[in-house]
Every structure is written in C-alpha cells, then in structure tokens.
Enzyme design. Structure first.
Site, short mmCIF file in Angstrom:
data_model
loop_
_atom_site.label_atom_id
_atom_site.label_comp_id
_atom_site.label_asym_id
_atom_site.label_seq_id
_atom_site.Cartn_x
_atom_site.Cartn_y
_atom_site.Cartn_z
N CYS A 322 0.83 -1.21 0.00
CA CYS A 322 0.00 0.00 0.00
C CYS A 322 0.86 1.26 0.00
O CYS A 322 1.91 1.30 0.66
CB CYS A 322 -0.91 -0.01 1.24
SG CYS A 322 -2.06 1.36 1.29
N CYS A 324 -0.55 4.37 0.71
CA CYS A 324 -1.35 5.45 1.30
C CYS A 324 -0.50 6.26 2.26
O CYS A 324 0.62 5.88 2.60
CB CYS A 324 -2.58 4.88 2.01
SG CYS A 324 -2.26 4.21 3.65
N HIS A 353 -6.00 4.22 5.75
CA HIS A 353 -5.50 3.02 5.07
C HIS A 353 -6.66 2.16 4.55
O HIS A 353 -6.68 1.78 3.36
CB HIS A 353 -4.61 2.20 5.99
CG HIS A 353 -4.34 0.84 5.44
ND1 HIS A 353 -3.43 0.62 4.43
CD2 HIS A 353 -4.93 -0.37 5.69
CE1 HIS A 353 -3.45 -0.66 4.09
NE2 HIS A 353 -4.36 -1.28 4.84
ZN LIG Z 1 -2.02 1.93 3.52
#
Ligand SMILES: [Zn+2]
Length: 367
Positions: A322, A324, A353
C-alpha cells in the site's frame, strides 16, 4: 393488491417508453462488456463508476478530513439525511450555504432518505401511505416524515443525488408484508417524483419487494415509469443468506436498462462480486468502523489487528503493498503504540488506510 400494481405499471408505461429513449447526460455508460464502467457528470463534477462512497453520517467521515478523502481519490461521499435533520437541522445547513460548503467538501454528495434510520433506530414508528411517524432517537420527540418532506430536507442540504423515502420490510417477513411494503414504497415514489428538484440534482428511487424476484422487478419497472434518474437497491443484506442476496440482486439488475445507474445500499462485503454482477455504487461504514477498532484490511491478505503484541517492534508498514499516507509514513510498531494508548491519530491513520484499500480495489476496475 396485484391490480394496483398492474394499473400502476400500465398507467406509466407510455411515459416510460418515451423516457427510456432519452440518453441521460449525467451518467455515461463507458463499457458494458465484463465489468460495467461508467461516469457521472453532475453539476460539472465527475465520478467514475464503479465507485465506493465513504459514509459521512453527520457530515463527516469519522476521523478523516475532506482533504484526506480527496487525497485518497474519492469523488463522492454519502451523508445521512436523518442525522443531519436532527442535528444541526437542514435550515442551519441551508443558511450556511448547503452541505458541501458546511463540511467543506467540493466533491459529490449523495444523501440517503433517512428511511433506513427510521426503521432501524426507532423502536416506535407508525407508517401510513402519507409518511412515517416516529420518535427521535435524540430526545423522544415525535417526528413526521413524508416523502415530500424527506426530499425537501435533501434539497436544503443541496446534495447532488437525493433518495426517495421507502419502506424496508423486516427479514424474514410474510409474502403479504413484502407486497404491502412494495406498494407503499411505490406510493411514496409517486408523491416524491412530483417534488421539484434543485438545479442539477438527481432523484433516485428505491427498489424494495423483499426476497420476491417478481415484486423486485415490478418495482424497477414502476420506478422507471415515473422517470427516476437512477435506482437504489434497498432491503438486501438484512440477514438473509448471501446466496439469496445474489439471486435477488441478479433478478433486480436483469430488468434495469444499461444506461441507468444502480446503487446497492449499505452493502460493504462481497463488493467485487456485486460489481461483476452489474452494480455501480456502494456505501458502507465497514472500513472506517473496523479501523477505529484497530482492524486493518490488507490487499489480498485478509485483516490484522494492529493492537496485537506481535507488532510491538515491527518496523514495517501496515501493508507493504500500500502507498497510502499511513503506509508511506508510519510503522506497525508506531500504529500499535497509538492504539495501545488510545490516541485519536491511530484511528485516523487506520481509517485512511482501509479507505484507500477499498478505493483502489474498486478503482482498479475503471482506470
Ligand atoms: Zn495503507
């Protein structure tokens, strides 16, 4: 009862035939092969479908700011008409320039009808063809909501998509009850469609009919005959087996013309499967609710609870896959520390998230 429905469809059929020829300018179906891909263009703002809407119950997605939602990429959020009617009241919001300005969100806003809250939160209610009387969950005061009033509230909020009042039957219920609630939902819809929209605002009707395929399909035809802009599918995922949800949904989607947007209300699980079936829009409090309890959704790897002791000295990001804000900047150890201490930032970071995972998973299907 059946006669009422047949007459209803008959009376409106002519109107429906002429309307179905008009291509809507606010929703464009880009592809109908495999995954449905589309695009809203409402009041000059664009939102690609399929789309997931974070829930801003009281005009805020709990713990996440509008700029954080924007950074993730969200183009449309959902706000709850009933809660905003209770506090601060639509008059206040209208006076202060409408909901977009009030909460400083310049993306699109869909408001629900408040009907679901009436049926799920209030233990006292009386429903007639004119509307619903119930007690406020805040102060016990009696509130009377009519289909017209529900839209007037949403007009004052000036949401981009407003939803008609409906009656959601409880599950399980008798065939008679399924039919009665369908008829009432259609009567509400008949009153609703007469309300004049704000400029550029869209009206969505709600499909009910319990678990009965035929009633669901009749409801779709009747709503289309009234000239609704899109269809919100309600009364699903209310306790029935997931296989039944899918069967009822398929039967419903089957009769919706391809150019009409379809919104599956309040369903936050099995989204990918429903997208493959032809749903365009979703909302759910699920990703933010579990985030506030320390539960993080990982891309293709299930969920972890960040409070777990095993993360005490874990320097890795929440999810390696990820990018983010949370995963770019913080370690699992730090996030765990925030949760162990009950710090607010932990809830915000996990919400960012989880929302990112939902957003990207859905967006990957239209990019
Ligand atoms: Zn994340």
């Amino acid at each position: 009862m059946i006669m009422i429905r047949e007459n209803f469809v008959q009376e409106n059929m002519e109107k429906f035939s002429s309307q179905s020829k008009n291509c809507s300018s606010f929703f464009q179906l880009i592809s109908n092969k495999g995954i449905r891909q589309g695009q809203f263009n409402i009041r000059g703002k664009v939102a690609k479908t399929p789309l997931f809407m974070p829930v801003a119950t009281r005009g805020t997605v709990r713990g996440v700011s509008p700029s954080q939602l924007k950074e993730i990429g969200f183009e449309m959020i959902l706000a709850n008409t009933y809660h905003l009617h209770e506090r601060p009241g639509e008059e206040v919001i209208s006076k202060l320039g409408g909901l977009h300005r009030f909460m400083n969100w310049d993306g699109l806003i869909l408001t629900d009808s408040g009907g679901y809250q009436v049926f799920s939160l209030s233990n006292y209610r009386k429903v007639t063809d004119e509307g619903v009387v119930f007690r406020s969950v805040l102060d016990g005061k009696e509130i009377f909501l009519t289909p017209e009033k529900v839209l007037e509230i949403q007009k004052k909020l000036n949401s981009d998509i407003a939803i008609f009042l409906d009656e959601c039957p409880e599950y399980p219920c008798s065939a008679k009850r399924e039919e009665e609630s369908l008829i009432r939902t259609l009567k509400f819809a008949q009153s609703s469609i007469k309300v004049e929209k704000n400029p550029g605002q869209l009206f969505f009707g709600v499909v009910q009919g319990g678990m009965n395929f035929k009633l669901r399909q009749e409801c779709v035809h009747a709503l289309l005959s009234l000239g609704v802009d899109g269809l919100a599918i309600g009364g699903l995922s209310v306790g029935e087996e997931p296989s039944l949800t899918k069967e009822v949904l398929l039967a419903t989607l089957e009769v919706i013309p391809p150019d009409k947007p379809r919104y599956l209300m309040g369903v936050g699980s099995d989204i990918l499967e429903y997208i493959k079936m032809g749903v365009d829009m979703f909302d759910s409090v699920f990703p933010t609710r579990i985030a506030r309890h320390g539960s993080a959704i990982l891309y293709n790897k299930g969920r972890i609870n960040i409070s777990n002791k095993r993360f005490k000295e874990d320097e890795s990001p929440l999810d390696e896959d990820c990018d983010c804000y949370t995963c770019r900047n913080f370690s699992r150890a730090y996030l765990r520390h925030l949760f162990v201490c009950g710090e607010l930032l932990g809830k915000t970071l996990l919400s960012i998230h989880n929302l990112t995972v939902l957003y990207k998973t859905v967006r990957a299907l239209n990019s």
